[in-house]
Design an enzyme around this catalytic site. Structure first.
Site: not given
Ligand code: GAR
Length: 203
Positions: A176, A174, A94, A111
């Site tokens: 995201e 997917v 944070i 998120h």
């Molecule tokens: C993703 O699902 C993102 O949305 C989440 O962490 C993952 C990272 O995946 N973020 C959070 O939860 C933030 N609060 P990645 O490293 O493969 O992009």
């Protein structure tokens, strides 16, 4: 015209970083990832950056005297790289209100939930536990709260009977990978207008 420079902060595997890199290349977005910063030395996101020829910086919290020092180092690295937009792509820390104020409306976060539901850690698990019928992801500007800033866009997925945590998380992921590059593209085209809590997408 010069590309807009973005800086990506990532703590983990970096699949969202990869989706941004792939979309910049495929859709010819006028955007360049100028730097990838991680708070974890073994984050796979760093490997992805290296492969793409992007500068990577590791800033470990434990090697900083306090949170201010940690964030000052991040701030300095971003400014050194002439970053215009900071993208939190799985950055699991944070940011303080001081840092956010320095980058007002210039930090976006992805998120894995339909905010304002299920803020914080393991949003997908929270959604399953609660029994919601739809879930999804949100790209939003970062403000001083946790996952509370103005919402740029959201994508929805169904929650199906029998979903495991991984099944739901993968379905959301997917989306995201579509949402984050889409938001960055809108920003690069100067199509995002923030009015208090509301974000308008210019046509
Ligand atoms: C993703 O699902 C993102 O949305 C989440 O962490 C993952 C990272 O995946 N973020 C959070 O939860 C933030 N609060 P990645 O490293 O493969 O992009």
């Amino acid at each position: 015209m010069n590309n807009h420079k973005i800086g990506v902060l990532a703590s983990g595997r970096g699949s969202n970083l990869q989706s941004v890199l792939d979309n910049i290349e495929n859709k010819k977005m006028p955007v360049e990832v100028a730097i990838v910063i991680s708070d974890k030395a073994d984050a796979f996101a760093l490997e992805r950056a290296k492969k793409a020829g992007i500068a990577q910086v590791v800033i470990l919290r434990k090697e900083c005297s306090d949170k201010t020092d940690f964030e000052n180092k991040i701030d300095a690295a971003l400014r050194e790289a002439s970053v215009e937009l900071v993208v939190l792509a799985g950055f699991m820390r944070i940011l303080s209100s001081d840092f956010v104020a320095k980058w007002k409306h210039k930090i976006i976060n992805i998120h894995p939930a339909l905010l304002p539901s299920f803020t914080g850690l393991d949003a997908q698990g929270q959604a399953l536990e609660y029994g919601v019928k739809v879930a999804g992801c949100t790209v939003h500007f970062v403000d001083e709260g946790m996952d509370t800033g103005p919402i740029i866009l959201q994508k929805v997925v169904p929650v199906l009977d029998g979903d495991t945590h991984d099944m739901l998380a993968d379905r959301i992921l997917v989306q995201e990978h579509i949402a984050l590059p889409e938001a960055i593209g809108l920003w690069a085209e100067d199509k995002i207008e923030v009015c208090g809590r509301k974000v308008y997408i210019k046509k």
